[in-house]
Motif scaffolding. Structure first.
Motif, PDB file in Angstrom:
ATOM      1  N   ASN A 160       0.754  -1.105  -0.122  1.00  0.00           N
ATOM      2  CA  ASN A 160       0.062  -0.013   0.039  1.00  0.00           C
ATOM      3  C   ASN A 160       1.016   1.319  -0.108  1.00  0.00           C
ATOM      4  OD1 ASN A 160       0.894  -0.173   2.599  1.00  0.00           O
ATOM      5  ND2 ASN A 160      -1.078  -0.197   3.615  1.00  0.00           N
ATOM      6  N   VAL A 161       2.273   1.092   0.166  1.00  0.00           N
ATOM      7  CA  VAL A 161       2.959   2.280   0.184  1.00  0.00           C
ATOM      8  C   VAL A 161       3.331   2.824  -1.172  1.00  0.00           C
ATOM      9  CG1 VAL A 161       5.374   3.071   0.605  1.00  0.00           C
ATOM     10  CG2 VAL A 161       4.146   1.394   2.210  1.00  0.00           C
ATOM     11  N   ILE A 162       3.056   1.778  -2.294  1.00  0.00           N
ATOM     12  CA  ILE A 162       3.208   2.303  -3.416  1.00  0.00           C
ATOM     13  C   ILE A 162       1.944   2.601  -4.233  1.00  0.00           C
ATOM     14  CG2 ILE A 162       5.608   1.221  -3.719  1.00  0.00           C
ATOM     15  CD1 ILE A 162       4.098  -0.895  -5.594  1.00  0.00           C
ATOM     16  N   ALA A 163       0.861   2.171  -3.635  1.00  0.00           N
ATOM     17  CA  ALA A 163      -0.497   2.369  -4.160  1.00  0.00           C
ATOM     18  C   ALA A 163      -0.997   3.784  -4.649  1.00  0.00           C
ATOM     19  CB  ALA A 163      -1.472   1.707  -3.225  1.00  0.00           C
ATOM     20  N   PRO A 164      -0.534   4.691  -3.719  1.00  0.00           N
ATOM     21  CA  PRO A 164      -0.728   6.149  -4.182  1.00  0.00           C
ATOM     22  C   PRO A 164      -0.094   6.619  -5.397  1.00  0.00           C
ATOM     23  CG  PRO A 164      -0.736   6.005  -1.681  1.00  0.00           C
ATOM     24  CD  PRO A 164      -0.239   4.636  -2.408  1.00  0.00           C
ATOM     25  N   VAL A 165       0.991   6.116  -5.612  1.00  0.00           N
ATOM     26  CA  VAL A 165       1.826   6.323  -6.868  1.00  0.00           C
ATOM     27  C   VAL A 165       1.293   5.740  -8.240  1.00  0.00           C
ATOM     28  CG1 VAL A 165       4.059   6.387  -7.822  1.00  0.00           C
ATOM     29  CG2 VAL A 165       3.700   6.626  -5.575  1.00  0.00           C
ATOM     30  N   LEU A 166       0.850   4.478  -7.911  1.00  0.00           N
ATOM     31  CA  LEU A 166       0.138   3.597  -9.128  1.00  0.00           C
ATOM     32  C   LEU A 166      -1.116   4.328  -9.139  1.00  0.00           C
ATOM     33  CD1 LEU A 166       1.044   0.115  -7.719  1.00  0.00           C
ATOM     34  CD2 LEU A 166       2.082   1.425  -9.556  1.00  0.00           C
ATOM     35  N   LEU A 167      -1.784   4.784  -8.463  1.00  0.00           N
ATOM     36  CA  LEU A 167      -3.295   5.644  -8.583  1.00  0.00           C
ATOM     37  C   LEU A 167      -2.873   6.917  -9.486  1.00  0.00           C
ATOM     38  CD1 LEU A 167      -6.110   5.173  -8.242  1.00  0.00           C
ATOM     39  CD2 LEU A 167      -5.927   6.428  -6.023  1.00  0.00           C
ATOM     40  N   LEU A 168      -1.873   7.569  -9.235  1.00  0.00           N
ATOM     41  CA  LEU A 168      -1.482   8.856  -9.736  1.00  0.00           C
ATOM     42  C   LEU A 168      -1.056   8.597 -11.195  1.00  0.00           C
ATOM     43  CD1 LEU A 168       0.137  10.920  -6.979  1.00  0.00           C
ATOM     44  CD2 LEU A 168      -1.700  11.391  -8.290  1.00  0.00           C
ATOM     45  N   LEU A 169      -0.360   7.478 -11.350  1.00  0.00           N
ATOM     46  CA  LEU A 169       0.054   7.276 -12.765  1.00  0.00           C
ATOM     47  C   LEU A 169      -1.273   6.710 -13.612  1.00  0.00           C
ATOM     48  CD1 LEU A 169       3.343   5.505 -12.071  1.00  0.00           C
ATOM     49  CD2 LEU A 169       2.984   7.539 -13.167  1.00  0.00           C
ATOM     50  N   PHE A 170      -1.862   5.873 -12.945  1.00  0.00           N
ATOM     51  CA  PHE A 170      -3.295   5.521 -13.712  1.00  0.00           C
ATOM     52  C   PHE A 170      -4.119   6.439 -14.137  1.00  0.00           C
ATOM     53  CE2 PHE A 170      -7.478   3.518 -13.648  1.00  0.00           C
ATOM     54  CZ  PHE A 170      -7.233   2.741 -14.517  1.00  0.00           C
ATOM     55  N   SER A 171      -4.429   7.430 -13.230  1.00  0.00           N
ATOM     56  CA  SER A 171      -5.163   8.598 -13.440  1.00  0.00           C
ATOM     57  C   SER A 171      -4.631   9.390 -14.642  1.00  0.00           C
ATOM     58  CB  SER A 171      -5.286   9.484 -12.246  1.00  0.00           C
ATOM     59  OG  SER A 171      -5.902   8.932 -11.217  1.00  0.00           O
ATOM     60  N   ALA A 172      -3.296   9.652 -14.532  1.00  0.00           N
ATOM     61  CA  ALA A 172      -2.522  10.287 -15.703  1.00  0.00           C
ATOM     62  C   ALA A 172      -2.712   9.654 -17.100  1.00  0.00           C
ATOM     63  CB  ALA A 172      -1.264  10.317 -15.597  1.00  0.00           C
ATOM     64  N   TRP A 173      -2.641   8.362 -17.002  1.00  0.00           N
ATOM     65  CA  TRP A 173      -3.092   7.515 -18.068  1.00  0.00           C
ATOM     66  C   TRP A 173      -4.275   7.452 -18.675  1.00  0.00           C
ATOM     67  CZ3 TRP A 173      -1.272   4.726 -22.239  1.00  0.00           C
ATOM     68  CH2 TRP A 173      -2.228   3.592 -22.805  1.00  0.00           C
ATOM     69  N   MET A 174      -5.446   7.584 -17.444  1.00  0.00           N
ATOM     70  CA  MET A 174      -6.585   7.498 -18.204  1.00  0.00           C
ATOM     71  C   MET A 174      -7.140   8.825 -18.881  1.00  0.00           C
ATOM     72  SD  MET A 174      -8.284   4.622 -17.948  1.00  0.00           S
ATOM     73  CE  MET A 174     -10.142   5.393 -18.271  1.00  0.00           C
ATOM     74  N   LEU A 204       5.475  10.072 -22.795  1.00  0.00           N
ATOM     75  CA  LEU A 204       4.216  11.027 -23.422  1.00  0.00           C
ATOM     76  C   LEU A 204       2.886  11.003 -22.950  1.00  0.00           C
ATOM     77  CD1 LEU A 204       4.238  13.038 -26.139  1.00  0.00           C
ATOM     78  CD2 LEU A 204       2.969  11.164 -27.090  1.00  0.00           C
ATOM     79  N   CYS A 205       2.403   9.956 -22.578  1.00  0.00           N
ATOM     80  CA  CYS A 205       0.989   9.800 -21.973  1.00  0.00           C
ATOM     81  C   CYS A 205       1.147  10.278 -20.359  1.00  0.00           C
ATOM     82  CB  CYS A 205       0.644   8.395 -22.101  1.00  0.00           C
ATOM     83  SG  CYS A 205       0.302   7.971 -23.826  1.00  0.00           S
ATOM     84  N   TRP A 206       2.122   9.768 -19.529  1.00  0.00           N
ATOM     85  CA  TRP A 206       1.872  10.259 -18.330  1.00  0.00           C
ATOM     86  C   TRP A 206       2.266  11.918 -18.143  1.00  0.00           C
ATOM     87  CZ3 TRP A 206       5.466   5.565 -16.915  1.00  0.00           C
ATOM     88  CH2 TRP A 206       4.673   4.451 -16.630  1.00  0.00           C
ATOM     89  N   THR A 207       3.011  12.137 -19.249  1.00  0.00           N
ATOM     90  CA  THR A 207       3.553  14.027 -19.006  1.00  0.00           C
ATOM     91  C   THR A 207       2.036  14.389 -19.261  1.00  0.00           C
ATOM     92  OG1 THR A 207       5.643  13.564 -19.629  1.00  0.00           O
ATOM     93  CG2 THR A 207       4.766  15.637 -19.677  1.00  0.00           C
ATOM     94  N   PHE A 208       1.344  14.127 -20.483  1.00  0.00           N
ATOM     95  CA  PHE A 208       0.297  14.837 -20.975  1.00  0.00           C
ATOM     96  C   PHE A 208      -0.911  14.640 -19.882  1.00  0.00           C
ATOM     97  CE2 PHE A 208      -3.970  14.672 -22.616  1.00  0.00           C
ATOM     98  CZ  PHE A 208      -3.996  15.591 -23.729  1.00  0.00           C
ATOM     99  N   GLY A 209      -0.971  13.363 -19.389  1.00  0.00           N
ATOM    100  CA  GLY A 209      -2.165  13.478 -18.351  1.00  0.00           C
ATOM    101  C   GLY A 209      -1.757  14.127 -16.870  1.00  0.00           C
ATOM    102  N   GLY A 210      -0.582  14.143 -16.787  1.00  0.00           N
ATOM    103  CA  GLY A 210      -0.119  14.772 -15.583  1.00  0.00           C
ATOM    104  C   GLY A 210      -0.458  16.202 -15.651  1.00  0.00           C
ATOM    105  N   ILE A 211      -0.233  16.981 -16.641  1.00  0.00           N
ATOM    106  CA  ILE A 211      -0.420  18.238 -17.043  1.00  0.00           C
ATOM    107  C   ILE A 211      -1.923  18.495 -17.034  1.00  0.00           C
ATOM    108  CG2 ILE A 211      -0.272  19.911 -18.762  1.00  0.00           C
ATOM    109  CD1 ILE A 211       2.269  18.904 -19.907  1.00  0.00           C
ATOM    110  N   VAL A 212      -2.958  17.774 -17.331  1.00  0.00           N
ATOM    111  CA  VAL A 212      -4.233  17.798 -17.461  1.00  0.00           C
ATOM    112  C   VAL A 212      -4.449  17.603 -15.943  1.00  0.00           C
ATOM    113  CG1 VAL A 212      -6.571  17.075 -18.128  1.00  0.00           C
ATOM    114  CG2 VAL A 212      -4.668  16.972 -19.695  1.00  0.00           C
TER     115      VAL A 212
END
Length: 259
Positions: A160-174, A204-212
């Motif tokens: 669960n320590v890395i779960a928030p990071v994975l959730l952020l990456l997944f949100s950026a991907w979506m 490319l996708c993570w950067t794009f999603g992260g900016i959004v």
């Protein structure tokens, strides 16, 4: 690959003046109105039912874990926030889909000279809405099992320590998947093929999603983020993905995807 984050950032810088241009300015109005209406409704529902939902959920917990109430409030609050965010995103995107699809078209026409041979009429709008609903359903079916898995990981010790990071990456991907979809769909690229194309360029996708994602937290800017993201995504389609998928859409009837 190392240049992909700069390409994503550059697409947003180029999107700002484009979306405010005379030809594209009209496409801001509908998503802006949809933002106001849905945001108001969702926040009213969330604030009126949140406490009662929390009290109901907490009543199922045993007494001996009552000292962890604060932790469960944070977890449930985060889950509800994410669900509200995606509900809001899906709702706005469904309402604004025809206008965003045409916005992506106009950007591609303006930047490449390509012409989509169709007018904005009732039959075309109905067709686009139908396709948009189908694509939204595909995104929801893609999103839900992965989101549930990430939530389950949040309850596993150590993992669960890395779960928030994975959730952020997944949100950026979506978010990347959501806004890239308009240009891909206009050019008859299937949902699965689009995912494979985007998966090959994760930075490319993570950067794009992260900016959004960051932009959606900024007051006032978040109201205009949908058309800006669609324009930026279309620019990335033109500069990065278009050559890989050919340019066959001019040969197709967009309403049914046949020759």
């Amino acid at each position: 690959m190392i240049t992909h984050p700069f390409k994503a950032a550059g697409a947003f810088l180029k999107a700002f003046p484009l979306v405010m241009s005379k030809e594209l300015r009209v496409f801001i109005l509908v998503p802006l109105l949809a933002n106001f209406v849905l945001m108001g409704l969702l926040y009213m529902v969330a604030f009126s039912y949140f406490q009662s939902l929390m009290d109901s959920a907490m009543s199922y917990l045993p007494e001996w874990v009552s000292f962890l109430n604060w932790l469960f409030y944070i977890i449930f609050g985060a889950i509800i926030s994410v669900l509200l965010f995606y509900s809001f995103s899906v709702g706005v995107n469904i309402l604004a889909a025809p206008f965003m699809a045409f916005l992506a078209e106009k950007v591609e026409e303006k930047e490449t000279g390509k012409v989509f041979d169709e007018a904005l009429n009732a039959s075309v709008i109905v067709s686009i809405i139908g396709r948009s609903l189908q694509r939204e359903c595909q995104k929801i079916l893609y999103f839900l099992p992965r989101f549930v898995l990430l939530l389950l990981l949040s309850f596993i010790p150590i993992v669960n320590v890395i779960a928030p990071v994975l959730l952020l990456l997944f949100s950026a991907w979506m978010l990347s998947l959501q806004y890239m979809d308009y240009a891909f769909d206009n050019n008859k690229v299937k949902f699965h093929d689009m995912r494979m194309a985007l998966r090959a360029k994760p930075l490319l996708c993570w950067t794009f999603g992260g900016i959004v994602m960051v932009s959606l937290t900024i007051p006032f800017l978040n109201l205009f983020m949908m058309p800006i993201a669609v324009v930026a995504a279309t620019l990335l389609w033109i500069s990065v993905f278009r050559s890989q998928h050919g340019d066959y859409s001019a040969l197709l009837d967009r309403t049914n995807g046949t020759l």
